[in-house]
Scaffold this motif. Structure first.
Motif, short mmCIF file in Angstrom:
data_model
loop_
_atom_site.label_atom_id
_atom_site.label_comp_id
_atom_site.label_asym_id
_atom_site.label_seq_id
_atom_site.Cartn_x
_atom_site.Cartn_y
_atom_site.Cartn_z
N GLY A 153 0.81 -1.20 0.00
CA GLY A 153 0.00 0.00 0.00
C GLY A 153 0.85 1.25 0.00
N TYR A 211 -2.40 0.21 -4.44
CA TYR A 211 -1.75 -1.08 -4.19
C TYR A 211 -1.46 -1.75 -5.53
N ILE A 250 -6.39 -8.22 -4.28
CA ILE A 250 -6.64 -8.24 -2.84
C ILE A 250 -7.96 -8.93 -2.52
N ASN A 305 -9.31 -8.01 0.74
CA ASN A 305 -9.88 -6.92 1.52
C ASN A 305 -8.87 -5.78 1.60
N LEU A 306 -9.40 -4.61 1.91
CA LEU A 306 -8.54 -3.47 2.19
C LEU A 306 -9.04 -2.84 3.48
N SER A 317 -13.22 -6.74 -1.51
CA SER A 317 -12.88 -6.47 -2.91
C SER A 317 -14.11 -6.33 -3.80
N THR A 376 -11.19 -1.32 -7.66
CA THR A 376 -10.25 -2.42 -7.92
C THR A 376 -9.64 -2.32 -9.31
N LYS A 401 -6.91 -0.15 -8.64
CA LYS A 401 -6.15 -0.61 -7.48
C LYS A 401 -5.91 0.56 -6.52
N SER A 450 -7.85 3.07 -3.20
CA SER A 450 -8.90 3.28 -2.21
C SER A 450 -8.73 4.69 -1.66
N CYS A 455 -3.33 2.31 5.21
CA CYS A 455 -4.15 1.31 4.55
C CYS A 455 -3.40 -0.02 4.62
N THR A 476 -3.63 -4.10 2.98
CA THR A 476 -4.28 -5.02 2.06
C THR A 476 -3.95 -6.46 2.44
#
Lengths: 114, 110
Positions: B4, B25, B29, B31-32, B51, B67, B70, B72, B89, B91
Motif C-alpha cells: 500500500g 496497491y 486483494i 480486503n482493504l 474487494s 479495484t 487498485k 482506495s 491502509c 491489504t
C-alpha cells in the motif's frame, strides 16, 4: 536478513497449557508491539513496549504476559490456554519519532488451541 | 516490501474541513483496511472494505475502493482535533498476508 521474526510460525497445543511466542527485530527500533488477528482479519493491539517499558496494555486477560528482555525482543507468554486464544498473533516494531510511524510486522504465529 | 502507498504523506487541514487520503496497491486483494495510529499508540482498526464492495460508511468515515485502478480513498468529514493521527491502509491478498502502507500523517489545525 529478516527484519522482524517470530517463532514458532505454527503452534498447536491443548487447553490449559502454557506457551510462549518469541519476537525479535534487528531494525534497531525502540518500540515493539503484539497484535492479535481475529477471525475477521482485524488486527487488535494487545501490548506495546518502548525501550523495554510497557506503554500500552489493552484489555487483555492476565493470562497473557509480555516480556521484553531487551529492546530487540518482545516475547509473549500465555498461561492456561483457552480455545478462544486460537488466532494469529503478530509482532511488530517501529521507531518513535516525527512523521508517520511505520510499523514493520513479523510473519505471524498461528496458534491453535485444541 | 510494502504494497500500500498512501497519498499524501502529510496533510494539514482546518478543523471542520473534510480530509481525503488515498491508497494505491499493486496486486489483487481480498480486503482493504484502514487503520489509525495516534502518536505512540498501536494501530486501531477503522474500517474494512471487501474487494467486491465499492463504498462503505462508518460514522464520519467514508471509504471507496476501485479495484480496476487498485486504489482506495478514506474521507473523514467534519474533521476534529482528535482526528490528528497517522492513517494506514492495509491489504490482504490470496496469501492472507497483510501488508501495510507507509501512512498519511493528518494534522487538524484549530
Amino acid at each position: 536478513d529478516t527484519a522482524v521474526s517470530q517463532t514458532p510460525k505454527y503452534l498447536v497445543t491443548q487447553m490449559g497449557n502454557d506457551k510462549s511466542i518469541k519476537c525479535e527485530q534487528n531494525l534497531g527500533h525502540d518500540t515493539m508491539y503484539w497484535y492479535k488477528q481475529d477471525s475477521k482479519k482485524f488486527l487488535k493491539i494487545m501490548f506495546s513496549y518502548n525501550n523495554k517499558e510497557l506503554i500500552i496494555n489493552e484489555t487483555v486477560p492476565n493470562r497473557f504476559s509480555p516480556k521484553s528482555p531487551d529492546k530487540a525482543h518482545l516475547n509473549l507468554h500465555i498461561n492456561s490456554l483457552e480455545l478462544g486464544d486460537s488466532a494469529v498473533y503478530f509482532c511488530a516494531s517501529s521507531q518513535m519519532g516525527q512523521g508517520t510511524i511505520q510499523q514493520y510486522f513479523g510473519p505471524g504465529t498461528r496458534l491453535t488451541v485444541t | 516490501s510494502q504494497q500500500g502507498e498512501e497519498d499524501p504523506q502529510a496533510l494539514s487541514i482546518q478543523e471542520g474541513e473534510n480530509a481525503t487520503m488515498n491508497c494505491s496497491y499493486k496486486t489483487s486483494i481480498n480486503n482493504l483496511q484502514w487503520y489509525r495510529q495516534n502518536s505512540g499508540r498501536g494501530l486501531v482498526h477503522l474500517i474494512l472494505i471487501r474487494s467486491n464492495e465499492r463504498e462503505k460508511h462508518s460514522g464520519r468515515l467514508r471509504v471507496t475502493l476501485d479495484t480496476s485502478k487498485k486504489s482506495s480513498s478514506l474521507l473523514i468529514t467534519a474533521s476534529r482535533a482528535a482526528d490528528t493521527a497517522s492513517y494506514f491502509c492495509a491489504t490482504d491478498g490470496p496469501d492472507d498476508k497483510i501488508i501495510f502502507g507507509k501512512g498519511t500523517r493528518l494534522h487538524i489545525l484549530p
